[in-house]
Write a protein that holds these residues in place. Structure first.
Motif, PDB file in Angstrom:
ATOM      1  N   ARG A  89       0.811  -1.385   0.116  1.00  0.00           N
ATOM      2  CA  ARG A  89      -0.150  -0.213  -0.037  1.00  0.00           C
ATOM      3  C   ARG A  89       0.731   1.041  -0.046  1.00  0.00           C
ATOM      4  N   THR A  90       1.866   1.301   0.721  1.00  0.00           N
ATOM      5  CA  THR A  90       2.789   2.503   0.833  1.00  0.00           C
ATOM      6  C   THR A  90       4.270   1.931   0.496  1.00  0.00           C
ATOM      7  N   GLU A 132       6.602   2.240   2.604  1.00  0.00           N
ATOM      8  CA  GLU A 132       6.983   1.514   3.526  1.00  0.00           C
ATOM      9  C   GLU A 132       6.903   0.133   3.558  1.00  0.00           C
ATOM     10  N   ASP A 133       6.035  -0.491   2.627  1.00  0.00           N
ATOM     11  CA  ASP A 133       5.623  -1.753   2.602  1.00  0.00           C
ATOM     12  C   ASP A 133       6.822  -2.621   1.565  1.00  0.00           C
ATOM     13  N   TYR A 153       1.784  -0.609  -7.617  1.00  0.00           N
ATOM     14  CA  TYR A 153       1.890   0.815  -7.752  1.00  0.00           C
ATOM     15  C   TYR A 153       1.710   1.175  -9.121  1.00  0.00           C
ATOM     16  N   ALA A 198       4.448   6.292  -5.028  1.00  0.00           N
ATOM     17  CA  ALA A 198       4.079   5.618  -3.911  1.00  0.00           C
ATOM     18  C   ALA A 198       3.734   6.333  -2.811  1.00  0.00           C
ATOM     19  N   ARG A 199       2.520   6.054  -2.144  1.00  0.00           N
ATOM     20  CA  ARG A 199       2.021   6.842  -0.917  1.00  0.00           C
ATOM     21  C   ARG A 199       3.000   6.477  -0.034  1.00  0.00           C
ATOM     22  N   GLU A 200       3.299   7.381   0.898  1.00  0.00           N
ATOM     23  CA  GLU A 200       4.029   7.140   2.050  1.00  0.00           C
ATOM     24  C   GLU A 200       3.147   6.928   3.337  1.00  0.00           C
ATOM     25  N   ALA A 201       3.404   6.343   4.432  1.00  0.00           N
ATOM     26  CA  ALA A 201       2.676   6.137   5.597  1.00  0.00           C
ATOM     27  C   ALA A 201       2.021   7.443   6.308  1.00  0.00           C
ATOM     28  N   GLU A 237       3.290  11.379  -1.131  1.00  0.00           N
ATOM     29  CA  GLU A 237       3.590  10.626  -2.237  1.00  0.00           C
ATOM     30  C   GLU A 237       4.880  11.009  -2.558  1.00  0.00           C
TER      31      GLU A 237
END
Length: 188
Positions: A125-126, A128-129, A144, A164-167, A171
């Motif tokens: 999802r983010t 960080e994943d 993504y 990508a989104r960040e937590a 983005e």
């Protein structure tokens, strides 16, 4: 000298990944009960086999000689190309399979690690994943999208550029580097 087998092929995969993730490779070698010397020797023998002018059957023949018959063979259409997918298990990564995509006639044009059919993939999802060895190239490209493939630094390396989104909610642009189709690192 014993012929190369599936165990040795795992060491060949790890040898390329050692350039990116030496700690994870050391852990894997301990799990397999071997040292770096055995990994380097397996890679040396694999490279000699790949470059041997006497070796018939091309890449697909080499994979069959080392890995045995594929666990599964299927047809896949990629663009306007009909090809055959040959999959072998990789015990070090039980949820992955080594895939060789071959055109009719047997010439291999793509080799990668891919999620085993039916095995659950990671939740991506983010940014960080995206941790080392957490996902395959195909999984990251789907999660993504739209993602843009980039040339890697060697034949078994690929990069993927995407946002990508960040937590934290923002983005950012990301370039992820893969070896044999398995995520190794995010480039700065």
């Amino acid at each position: 000298m014993t012929p190369l087998g599936p165990f040795d092929f795992q060491l060949v995969l790890l040898r390329r990944m050692a350039d990116f993730q030496p700690g994870l490779v050391e852990d894997a070698l301990r799990e397999l009960g071997v040292g770096r010397d055995r990994m380097r020797e397996a890679n040396r023998r694999w490279q000699a086999m790949a470059r041997s002018p006497r070796r018939g059957g091309g890449a697909l023949g080499r994979y069959r000689a080392v890995l045995g018959p594929p666990e599964e063979t299927a047809s896949r259409r990629v663009g306007d190309l009909d090809c055959h997918v040959h999959r072998w298990p990789v015990p070090l990564w039980p949820d992955l399979r080594f895939e060789a995509l071959a055109v009719p006639g047997g010439e291999v044009w793509h080799e990668t690690l891919a999620r085993a059919p039916g095995a659950p993939g990671p939740a991506l999802r983010t940014v960080e994943d995206l941790t080392p060895w957490s996902c395959t190239l195909d999984e990251a490209a789907r999660a993504y999208a739209p993602a843009r493939p980039l040339e890697g630094s060697a034949p078994t390396r690929w990069c993927l550029a995407f946002t990508a989104r960040e937590a934290s909610g923002g983005e950012r642009p990301v370039v992820a580097e893969f070896s044999w189709g398995l995520l190794q690192r995010l480039l700065p």
